[in-house]
Write a protein that holds these residues in place. Structure first.
Motif, PDB file in Angstrom:
ATOM      1  N   PHE A  64     -50.554 -59.412  15.531  1.00  0.00           N
ATOM      2  CA  PHE A  64     -50.635 -57.961  15.435  1.00  0.00           C
ATOM      3  C   PHE A  64     -51.940 -57.476  16.066  1.00  0.00           C
ATOM      4  O   PHE A  64     -52.968 -58.161  16.003  1.00  0.00           O
ATOM      5  CB  PHE A  64     -50.601 -57.504  13.973  1.00  0.00           C
TER       6      PHE A  64
ATOM      7  N   TYR B 276     -55.420 -61.577   4.293  1.00  0.00           N
ATOM      8  CA  TYR B 276     -54.098 -61.202   4.786  1.00  0.00           C
ATOM      9  C   TYR B 276     -52.998 -62.057   4.166  1.00  0.00           C
ATOM     10  O   TYR B 276     -51.860 -61.592   4.031  1.00  0.00           O
ATOM     11  CB  TYR B 276     -54.071 -61.295   6.314  1.00  0.00           C
TER      12      TYR B 276
ATOM     13  N   GLY C  25     -47.128 -55.406  17.537  1.00  0.00           N
ATOM     14  CA  GLY C  25     -47.049 -56.712  16.908  1.00  0.00           C
ATOM     15  C   GLY C  25     -45.739 -57.398  17.230  1.00  0.00           C
ATOM     16  O   GLY C  25     -44.786 -56.774  17.717  1.00  0.00           O
TER      17      GLY C  25
ATOM     18  N   SER D 228     -54.176 -49.348  11.111  1.00  0.00           N
ATOM     19  CA  SER D 228     -52.860 -49.044  11.665  1.00  0.00           C
ATOM     20  C   SER D 228     -52.412 -50.176  12.576  1.00  0.00           C
ATOM     21  O   SER D 228     -53.228 -50.761  13.303  1.00  0.00           O
ATOM     22  CB  SER D 228     -52.898 -47.742  12.477  1.00  0.00           C
ATOM     23  N   VAL D 229     -51.119 -50.477  12.535  1.00  0.00           N
ATOM     24  CA  VAL D 229     -50.548 -51.484  13.423  1.00  0.00           C
ATOM     25  C   VAL D 229     -50.167 -50.799  14.731  1.00  0.00           C
ATOM     26  O   VAL D 229     -49.268 -49.962  14.764  1.00  0.00           O
ATOM     27  CB  VAL D 229     -49.319 -52.160  12.789  1.00  0.00           C
ATOM     28  N   GLU D 230     -50.861 -51.140  15.814  1.00  0.00           N
ATOM     29  CA  GLU D 230     -50.525 -50.579  17.127  1.00  0.00           C
ATOM     30  C   GLU D 230     -49.351 -51.311  17.757  1.00  0.00           C
ATOM     31  O   GLU D 230     -48.463 -50.697  18.344  1.00  0.00           O
ATOM     32  CB  GLU D 230     -51.733 -50.647  18.058  1.00  0.00           C
TER      33      GLU D 230
ATOM     34  N   THR E 256     -47.894 -55.185   5.974  1.00  0.00           N
ATOM     35  CA  THR E 256     -48.130 -53.919   6.652  1.00  0.00           C
ATOM     36  C   THR E 256     -48.455 -52.804   5.667  1.00  0.00           C
ATOM     37  O   THR E 256     -49.227 -51.895   5.985  1.00  0.00           O
ATOM     38  CB  THR E 256     -46.926 -53.530   7.522  1.00  0.00           C
TER      39      THR E 256
ATOM     40  N   LEU F 154     -54.395 -54.278  15.544  1.00  0.00           N
ATOM     41  CA  LEU F 154     -54.658 -53.218  14.581  1.00  0.00           C
ATOM     42  C   LEU F 154     -55.757 -52.306  15.097  1.00  0.00           C
ATOM     43  O   LEU F 154     -56.666 -52.746  15.806  1.00  0.00           O
ATOM     44  CB  LEU F 154     -55.094 -53.806  13.231  1.00  0.00           C
TER      45      LEU F 154
ATOM     46  N   ILE G 249     -52.090 -53.391   4.863  1.00  0.00           N
ATOM     47  CA  ILE G 249     -52.895 -52.982   6.014  1.00  0.00           C
ATOM     48  C   ILE G 249     -53.048 -51.461   6.034  1.00  0.00           C
ATOM     49  O   ILE G 249     -54.139 -50.928   6.264  1.00  0.00           O
ATOM     50  CB  ILE G 249     -52.261 -53.507   7.312  1.00  0.00           C
TER      51      ILE G 249
END
Length: 205
Positions: free
Chosen positions: A80, A96, A66, A62-64, A53, A82, A56
């Protein structure tokens, strides 16, 4: 577009590879709505979620939301969603697996978390359940996981949600040795979430 990558970690010196023991993979695709869907699974190293993360976030994504769950040994399965901006890196070109093994979030100063609300509840299988609500900011999850690692805690399950500029995360956590977290460590964790102690307070040293 769609990318799938398979990797197989080499066995430790002097040891033979256990069948399926070092395999790890990811797949990433972009949806019609512009969001990026990432799945990553296999035997991932300790601290992988914070490293991933953090990487990322550094790439401008951005992680919305997960979800990740740990199975036997170090085997994980995670997914996840994103979001990206015009200035973010191409998500289809990121490695990743390399991000998940980079150790990057442990080499940098974690951000202030600015936690608005948290709860620590009993969880299944001896785990504690940590629920956190806070303003969203780059590296938030990596900073949260860094604090857990410092307290010799690690996640067994992660549920991440970001909406309206706020994060609402739920983690099942346990001691690094696989046992239940002690009451003393959970008390210090609660103080850390409240901001009443510094993140670098020594624990159990």
């Amino acid at each position: 577009m769609f990318v799938r990558v398979y990797d197989s970690a080499p066995p430790a010196p002097g040891r033979t590879r256990a069948r399926g023991g070092g395999e790890r993979s990811f797949e990433v695709q972009t949806g019609e709505d512009g969001r990026v869907h990432l799945r990553i699974w296999g035997n991932l190293p300790r601290g992988w979620a914070g490293d991933l993360t953090s990487g990322i976030a550094d790439a401008g994504l951005s992680v919305e939301r997960g979800f990740a769950r740990r199975g036997a040994g170090s085997a994980w399965i995670a997914a996840f969603v994103l979001s990206r901006t015009e200035s973010s890196a191409d998500p289809l070109l990121l490695d990743y697996l390399a991000l998940a093994a980079s150790g990057r979030h442990r080499r940098s100063q974690p951000p202030d978390l600015d936690v608005s609300r948290h709860r620590i509840l009993p969880g299944p299988d001896g785990c504690a359940q940590l629920e956190v609500s806070a303003p969203d900011r780059p590296g938030f999850l990596a900073g949260l996981l860094e604090r857990l690692s410092f307290l010799r805690l690690e996640p067994a399950e992660l549920e991440i949600r970001t909406e309206g500029g706020r994060v609402a995360d739920r983690l099942l956590i346990r001691a690094r040795d696989g046992g239940p977290p002690s009451a003393a460590v959970l008390r210090i964790l609660s103080e850390a979430m409240d901001g009443t102690i510094l993140h670098n307070r020594a624990v159990g040293s």
